[in-house]
Design a protein around this motif. Structure first.
Motif, PDB file in Angstrom:
ATOM      1  N   THR A   5      79.489  28.959   0.246  1.00  0.00           N
ATOM      2  CA  THR A   5      79.262  30.242   0.898  1.00  0.00           C
ATOM      3  C   THR A   5      78.519  31.191  -0.041  1.00  0.00           C
ATOM      4  OG1 THR A   5      81.273  29.937   2.186  1.00  0.00           O
ATOM      5  CG2 THR A   5      80.450  32.176   2.009  1.00  0.00           C
ATOM      6  N   LYS A  52      76.457  33.733   9.192  1.00  0.00           N
ATOM      7  CA  LYS A  52      77.155  33.007   8.127  1.00  0.00           C
ATOM      8  C   LYS A  52      76.056  32.486   7.216  1.00  0.00           C
ATOM      9  CE  LYS A  52      81.092  31.738  10.879  1.00  0.00           C
ATOM     10  NZ  LYS A  52      81.916  30.685  11.444  1.00  0.00           N
ATOM     11  N   TYR A  68      73.265  31.029   9.789  1.00  0.00           N
ATOM     12  CA  TYR A  68      73.448  30.565  11.149  1.00  0.00           C
ATOM     13  C   TYR A  68      74.518  31.372  11.862  1.00  0.00           C
ATOM     14  CZ  TYR A  68      77.515  28.112   9.202  1.00  0.00           C
ATOM     15  OH  TYR A  68      78.696  27.814   8.564  1.00  0.00           O
ATOM     16  N   ARG A  69      74.504  31.241  13.167  1.00  0.00           N
ATOM     17  CA  ARG A  69      75.509  31.833  14.050  1.00  0.00           C
ATOM     18  C   ARG A  69      75.742  30.809  15.152  1.00  0.00           C
ATOM     19  NH1 ARG A  69      71.705  36.779  15.795  1.00  0.00           N
ATOM     20  NH2 ARG A  69      71.888  37.005  13.588  1.00  0.00           N
ATOM     21  N   HIS A  94      75.482  20.545   7.046  1.00  0.00           N
ATOM     22  CA  HIS A  94      76.627  21.454   6.926  1.00  0.00           C
ATOM     23  C   HIS A  94      76.733  22.331   8.175  1.00  0.00           C
ATOM     24  CE1 HIS A  94      79.543  24.080   4.853  1.00  0.00           C
ATOM     25  NE2 HIS A  94      78.947  25.024   5.568  1.00  0.00           N
ATOM     26  N   ILE A  95      75.616  22.869   8.605  1.00  0.00           N
ATOM     27  CA  ILE A  95      75.606  23.739   9.775  1.00  0.00           C
ATOM     28  C   ILE A  95      76.031  22.977  11.027  1.00  0.00           C
ATOM     29  CG2 ILE A  95      74.066  25.052  11.306  1.00  0.00           C
ATOM     30  CD1 ILE A  95      72.557  25.875   8.681  1.00  0.00           C
ATOM     31  N   VAL A  97      78.147  20.726  11.392  1.00  0.00           N
ATOM     32  CA  VAL A  97      79.607  20.595  11.436  1.00  0.00           C
ATOM     33  C   VAL A  97      80.263  21.895  11.889  1.00  0.00           C
ATOM     34  CG1 VAL A  97      81.652  20.223   9.977  1.00  0.00           C
ATOM     35  CG2 VAL A  97      79.629  18.796   9.671  1.00  0.00           C
ATOM     36  N   HIS A  98      79.595  23.016  11.662  1.00  0.00           N
ATOM     37  CA  HIS A  98      80.205  24.327  11.888  1.00  0.00           C
ATOM     38  C   HIS A  98      79.637  25.102  13.076  1.00  0.00           C
ATOM     39  CE1 HIS A  98      81.185  23.355   7.690  1.00  0.00           C
ATOM     40  NE2 HIS A  98      82.313  23.963   7.991  1.00  0.00           N
ATOM     41  N   THR A  99      78.794  24.474  13.909  1.00  0.00           N
ATOM     42  CA  THR A  99      78.216  25.187  15.049  1.00  0.00           C
ATOM     43  C   THR A  99      78.387  24.382  16.327  1.00  0.00           C
ATOM     44  OG1 THR A  99      76.047  24.229  14.610  1.00  0.00           O
ATOM     45  CG2 THR A  99      76.451  26.428  13.743  1.00  0.00           C
ATOM     46  N   GLU A 100      78.142  25.070  17.427  1.00  0.00           N
ATOM     47  CA  GLU A 100      78.221  24.462  18.751  1.00  0.00           C
ATOM     48  C   GLU A 100      76.833  23.999  19.185  1.00  0.00           C
ATOM     49  OE1 GLU A 100      79.940  27.441  21.308  1.00  0.00           O
ATOM     50  OE2 GLU A 100      81.405  28.000  19.771  1.00  0.00           O
TER      51      GLU A 100
END
Length: 150
Positions: A5, A52, A68-69, A94-95, A97-100
């Motif tokens: 982060t 983020k 990203y958002r 990485h993104i 894994v953390h986004t829709e």
């Protein structure tokens, strides 16, 4: 290489990476340098900190960053001295894994390096948009929206 982060002391490194890579991006898309705005200025105007933010590091050196958002990758820049080393891929993974989904990213038409990366990662051109880039002065440009559905 690690992904972590963003923290405030990273800011000058992000500015240097963006400014160097952005000039290459504009040149590759055959857009005049008048479209360039330093990150110090455009990050705030374009809402960078509403995202983020992650950075790629190796031995405490920042190699690239992304923001990203939900459903949108909004910024991705890699230090030009570290192009073609998988840094962009690692940031995107990485993104993912953390986004829709669907996940969209916008880029300048003609930026072949970026388009190859996004297509390699599974994105496809979704739409083409003509507009103006607000740099030192407004400059006409064509943008692509690429989308990843899965």
């Amino acid at each position: 290489m690690t992904i972590r982060t963003y923290v405030e002391p990273d800011w000058p490194h992000l500015c240097a990476i963006h400014d160097a890579a952005r000039q290459i991006e504009l040149a590759s898309a055959k857009i005049t340098e008048a479209a360039f705005a330093p990150f110090q200025k455009c990050a705030y105007q374009e809402g960078f900190f509403a995202n983020k933010i992650i950075v790629a590091t190796r031995a405490e050196n920042i190699l690239g960053f992304a923001a990203y958002r939900p459903r949108q990758l909004t910024w991705l820049y890699v230090d030009p001295n570290n192009f073609s080393q998988g840094i962009g891929q690692k940031l995107i993974k990485h993104i993912l894994v953390h986004t829709e989904r669907p996940l969209d990213v916008q880029m300048l038409e003609g930026n072949q390096r970026a388009q190859r990366l996004y297509e390699f990662m599974g994105f496809a051109v979704h739409k083409r948009t003509k507009g103006k880039i607000q740099g030192r002065k407004p400059v006409e440009a064509t943008g692509l929206t690429l989308r990843l559905n899965h």
